[in-house]
Design a protein around this motif. Structure first.
Motif, PDB file in Angstrom:
ATOM      1  N   MET A   1     -16.958 -15.088 -25.219  1.00  0.00           N
ATOM      2  CA  MET A   1     -15.771 -14.347 -25.627  1.00  0.00           C
ATOM      3  C   MET A   1     -14.798 -14.207 -24.461  1.00  0.00           C
ATOM      4  N   LYS A   2     -13.513 -14.212 -24.823  1.00  0.00           N
ATOM      5  CA  LYS A   2     -12.491 -13.898 -23.823  1.00  0.00           C
ATOM      6  C   LYS A   2     -12.115 -12.435 -24.008  1.00  0.00           C
ATOM      7  N   ILE A   3     -12.181 -11.684 -22.911  1.00  0.00           N
ATOM      8  CA  ILE A   3     -11.956 -10.239 -22.998  1.00  0.00           C
ATOM      9  C   ILE A   3     -10.802  -9.841 -22.068  1.00  0.00           C
ATOM     10  N   LEU A   4      -9.924  -9.006 -22.579  1.00  0.00           N
ATOM     11  CA  LEU A   4      -8.791  -8.508 -21.779  1.00  0.00           C
ATOM     12  C   LEU A   4      -8.928  -7.008 -21.580  1.00  0.00           C
ATOM     13  N   MET A   5      -8.997  -6.572 -20.318  1.00  0.00           N
ATOM     14  CA  MET A   5      -9.041  -5.143 -19.993  1.00  0.00           C
ATOM     15  C   MET A   5      -7.630  -4.687 -19.652  1.00  0.00           C
ATOM     16  N   VAL A   6      -7.205  -3.598 -20.273  1.00  0.00           N
ATOM     17  CA  VAL A   6      -5.892  -3.027 -19.968  1.00  0.00           C
ATOM     18  C   VAL A   6      -6.086  -1.816 -19.061  1.00  0.00           C
ATOM     19  N   GLY A   7      -5.443  -1.848 -17.881  1.00  0.00           N
ATOM     20  CA  GLY A   7      -5.538  -0.724 -16.949  1.00  0.00           C
ATOM     21  C   GLY A   7      -5.710  -1.224 -15.523  1.00  0.00           C
ATOM     22  N   SER A   8      -5.811  -0.300 -14.572  1.00  0.00           N
ATOM     23  CA  SER A   8      -5.810  -0.744 -13.172  1.00  0.00           C
ATOM     24  C   SER A   8      -6.620   0.140 -12.224  1.00  0.00           C
ATOM     25  N   GLY A   9      -7.461   1.027 -12.737  1.00  0.00           N
ATOM     26  CA  GLY A   9      -8.139   1.964 -11.834  1.00  0.00           C
ATOM     27  C   GLY A   9      -9.623   1.706 -11.656  1.00  0.00           C
ATOM     28  N   GLY A  10     -10.304   2.685 -11.059  1.00  0.00           N
ATOM     29  CA  GLY A  10     -11.741   2.597 -10.838  1.00  0.00           C
ATOM     30  C   GLY A  10     -12.503   2.541 -12.144  1.00  0.00           C
ATOM     31  N   ARG A  11     -12.013   3.267 -13.135  1.00  0.00           N
ATOM     32  CA  ARG A  11     -12.642   3.245 -14.467  1.00  0.00           C
ATOM     33  C   ARG A  11     -12.625   1.829 -15.036  1.00  0.00           C
ATOM     34  N   PRO A  23     -24.033 -11.516 -21.703  1.00  0.00           N
ATOM     35  CA  PRO A  23     -24.068 -12.982 -21.870  1.00  0.00           C
ATOM     36  C   PRO A  23     -22.940 -13.475 -22.788  1.00  0.00           C
ATOM     37  N   LYS A  24     -22.358 -12.560 -23.571  1.00  0.00           N
ATOM     38  CA  LYS A  24     -21.278 -12.970 -24.479  1.00  0.00           C
ATOM     39  C   LYS A  24     -19.940 -13.131 -23.763  1.00  0.00           C
ATOM     40  N   CYS A  25     -19.861 -12.572 -22.558  1.00  0.00           N
ATOM     41  CA  CYS A  25     -18.567 -12.548 -21.860  1.00  0.00           C
ATOM     42  C   CYS A  25     -18.366 -13.844 -21.073  1.00  0.00           C
ATOM     43  N   GLU A  26     -17.373 -14.622 -21.509  1.00  0.00           N
ATOM     44  CA  GLU A  26     -17.135 -15.934 -20.913  1.00  0.00           C
ATOM     45  C   GLU A  26     -16.006 -15.854 -19.907  1.00  0.00           C
ATOM     46  N   LYS A  27     -14.992 -15.039 -20.267  1.00  0.00           N
ATOM     47  CA  LYS A  27     -13.778 -14.990 -19.437  1.00  0.00           C
ATOM     48  C   LYS A  27     -13.237 -13.567 -19.489  1.00  0.00           C
ATOM     49  N   LEU A  28     -12.908 -13.027 -18.321  1.00  0.00           N
ATOM     50  CA  LEU A  28     -12.359 -11.659 -18.270  1.00  0.00           C
ATOM     51  C   LEU A  28     -10.981 -11.675 -17.653  1.00  0.00           C
ATOM     52  N   TYR A  29     -10.029 -11.030 -18.335  1.00  0.00           N
ATOM     53  CA  TYR A  29      -8.698 -10.815 -17.764  1.00  0.00           C
ATOM     54  C   TYR A  29      -8.519  -9.317 -17.546  1.00  0.00           C
ATOM     55  N   CYS A  30      -7.675  -8.951 -16.574  1.00  0.00           N
ATOM     56  CA  CYS A  30      -7.314  -7.542 -16.446  1.00  0.00           C
ATOM     57  C   CYS A  30      -5.818  -7.430 -16.163  1.00  0.00           C
ATOM     58  N   ALA A  31      -5.154  -6.576 -16.949  1.00  0.00           N
ATOM     59  CA  ALA A  31      -3.712  -6.361 -16.779  1.00  0.00           C
ATOM     60  C   ALA A  31      -3.444  -4.873 -16.606  1.00  0.00           C
ATOM     61  N   PRO A  32      -2.841  -4.383 -15.525  1.00  0.00           N
ATOM     62  CA  PRO A  32      -2.414  -5.186 -14.383  1.00  0.00           C
ATOM     63  C   PRO A  32      -3.474  -5.306 -13.286  1.00  0.00           C
ATOM     64  N   GLY A  33      -4.609  -4.570 -13.375  1.00  0.00           N
ATOM     65  CA  GLY A  33      -5.683  -4.719 -12.394  1.00  0.00           C
ATOM     66  C   GLY A  33      -5.326  -4.228 -11.006  1.00  0.00           C
ATOM     67  N   ASN A  34      -6.170  -4.580 -10.027  1.00  0.00           N
ATOM     68  CA  ASN A  34      -5.908  -4.236  -8.622  1.00  0.00           C
ATOM     69  C   ASN A  34      -6.653  -5.229  -7.727  1.00  0.00           C
ATOM     70  N   GLY A  35      -6.574  -5.002  -6.415  1.00  0.00           N
ATOM     71  CA  GLY A  35      -7.148  -5.953  -5.455  1.00  0.00           C
ATOM     72  C   GLY A  35      -8.623  -6.202  -5.681  1.00  0.00           C
ATOM     73  N   GLY A  36      -9.391  -5.138  -5.840  1.00  0.00           N
ATOM     74  CA  GLY A  36     -10.838  -5.280  -6.028  1.00  0.00           C
ATOM     75  C   GLY A  36     -11.183  -5.922  -7.352  1.00  0.00           C
ATOM     76  N   ILE A  37     -10.426  -5.550  -8.381  1.00  0.00           N
ATOM     77  CA  ILE A  37     -10.681  -6.103  -9.720  1.00  0.00           C
ATOM     78  C   ILE A  37     -10.463  -7.618  -9.716  1.00  0.00           C
ATOM     79  N   SER A  38      -9.559  -8.100  -8.832  1.00  0.00           N
ATOM     80  CA  SER A  38      -9.261  -9.543  -8.817  1.00  0.00           C
ATOM     81  C   SER A  38     -10.492 -10.369  -8.445  1.00  0.00           C
ATOM     82  N   LYS A  39     -11.523  -9.730  -7.876  1.00  0.00           N
ATOM     83  CA  LYS A  39     -12.754 -10.449  -7.551  1.00  0.00           C
ATOM     84  C   LYS A  39     -13.673 -10.599  -8.770  1.00  0.00           C
TER      85      LYS A  39
END
Ligand code: AMP
Ligand code: GLY
Length: 421
Positions: A1-11, A23-39
């Motif tokens: 599955m392709k999953i998009l997370m909306v938000g940018s904090g520690g949560r 195991p279902k998670c194939e691709k993760l996006y985050c908008a707008p995310g942050n430096g650590g999330i980019s990893k």
């Protein structure tokens, strides 16, 4: 599955790390995310409130699941907009997110359905509010702006004079803008506070393990209220008896009430509770995971979070058994000196490895950015340093040991997380 997370904090970082385990998670996006999330996820440069662009991105990239984590886009109808386009989204629709977005709504709901909460009156006229305070109230008085106010809309006035000043600043000076068009004045309650997050599909409610937030900026619960300076799970005040009473008198009745009002709540409902001498009462509802509650609750979740999201969306939560790790978790927030008022950004953080982590703990990034391979501070709350262990004491020791390895100029953290009421 392709999953998009909306938000940018520690949560959001904690949610992403948990979704990644599936195991279902194939691709993760985050908008707008942050430096650590980019990893951990591919960063998408769309603001959390930009509903139109978020829907377009989800469509163009055939996203299978959108997770809307923050309160504002939920209240603004991001889940409604996704569903309209046939995109599956986790989170309440706008007509249910109102349980957080309007304190007048939530107080009236609790009154109508007999859900225990502080006694209150609603005012849309400052003169009437002040007259009420002069004639009816005894200090301390709790004054709350109706709408969302970045967690700052609650004033605990220690004197009648301070309460009247609070009414003026909220209703006349519009300290919180239109959020203060109406106010709630309520009884001051006492007792330990407990946060209980719960999954619900609108019919069935499954509480998660309990947690405890530390909202004040400084040790011994001194200083200003913040978004949260640290958390532990479980909350020692949330005994089995209290849990049973909450389930019967608060959790189930709330889900039923929302259903009866034609506003079924699907997603994560956050119960902010106070264990008063007269039993547990609701201080507030949030229509989302708490931050930094998510950072200690999610590491204890054993069941696949993607499965839970799907069961919630498909209204099949009753068929799913949700399992938790025993033991405890602790999160210590490292903040920029000055937070929650003004603080510097762009300061280099040292002690993190190239993935933004540290040995012996999990580091959830809240306000960081990545520049030239270096992590820099980029917000008030910077990192949530979290550890899980067999006991709360061990989890705290591990989290604080990891905090000791990380530094940045003017870093501030509380030394008493897990040790106060
Ligand atoms: P809230 O933004 O609703 O979470 O409120 C912020 C904090 O104010 C809560 O965590 C409580 O510590 C405190 N608070 C809110 N309402 C009351 C009340 N009726 N009595 C005592 N404390 C309260
Ligand atoms: N930590 C409190 C909240 O998320 O509202």
């Amino acid at each position: 599955m392709k999953i998009l997370m909306v938000g940018s904090g520690g949560r959001e970082h904690a949610l992403i790390k948990k979704l990644k385990e599936s195991p279902k998670c194939e691709k993760l996006y985050c908008a707008p995310g942050n430096g650590g999330i980019s990893k951990d996820a591919e960063i998408v440069d769309i603001g959390a409130m930009d509903i139109e662009k978020m829907v377009a991105f989800a469509k163009d990239n055939a996203v299978d699941l959108v997770f809307v984590a923050p309160d504002d886009p939920l209240a603004a109808g991001m889940v409604d907009a996704m569903e309209k386009e046939g995109i599956r989204a986790f989170g309440p629709k706008s007509n249910a997110a109102i349980i957080e977005a309007s304190k007048v709504f939530s107080k009236n709901l609790m009154k109508k359905y007999g859900i225990p909460t502080a006694k209150y009156e609603v005012f849309d006229d400052p003169k009437a509010a002040i007259e009420y305070i002069e004639s009816e109230s005894t200090a301390p008085v709790v004054v709350k702006a109706d709408g969302l106010a970045l967690g700052k809309g609650v004033i605990i006035a220690q004197t009648i004079e301070d309460a009247k000043a609070a009414v003026k600043s909220i209703m006349e000076d519009k300290q919180f803008g239109d959020s203060g068009n109406k106010i709630v004045i309520e009884e001051f309650l006492t007792g330990p506070e407990v946060s209980v997050l719960a999954f619900t599909d609108g019919n069935v409610v499954k509480p998660m393990v309990s947690s405890k937030d530390h909202k004040r900026a400084y040790d011994n619960d001194e200083g200003l209220n913040t978004g949260g300076m640290g958390t532990v799970s479980p909350n020692p005040y949330y005994t089995d008896d209290v849990a049973k009473e909450c389930m019967e008198k608060i959790f189930v009745p709330t889900i039923e009430a929302m259903k009866k009002e034609g506003r079924p709540f699907k997603g994560c409902l956050y119960f902010g509770l106070m264990i008063t001498p007269n039993g547990p009462k609701v201080i507030e509802y949030n229509a989302r995971f708490g931050d930094p509650e998510a950072q200690v609750v999610l590491p204890r979740l054993k069941t696949d979070l993607v499965d839970i999201c799907e069961a919630v969306i498909d209204e099949k939560l009753g068929e799913l058994d949700i399992e938790w790790y025993d033991g405890a978790a602790a999160c210590v927030v490292m903040a920029s000196g000055g937070y929650p008022l003004s603080y510097k950004k762009g300061v280099e953080i040292t002690g993190l490895d190239e993935n933004g982590g540290v040995d012996g703990a999990v580091v959830y990034h809240a306000g960081t950015k990545l520049e030239g391979g270096k992590f820099l501070t980029n917000g008030g709350r910077v990192l949530g340093v979290t550890a899980r262990a067999d006991s709360l004491g061990e989890a705290l020791d591990k989290a604080y040991e990891a905090v000791g390895k990380i530094s940045f100029e003017n870093a501030h953290f509380r030394k008493d997380i897990g040790r106060t009421k």
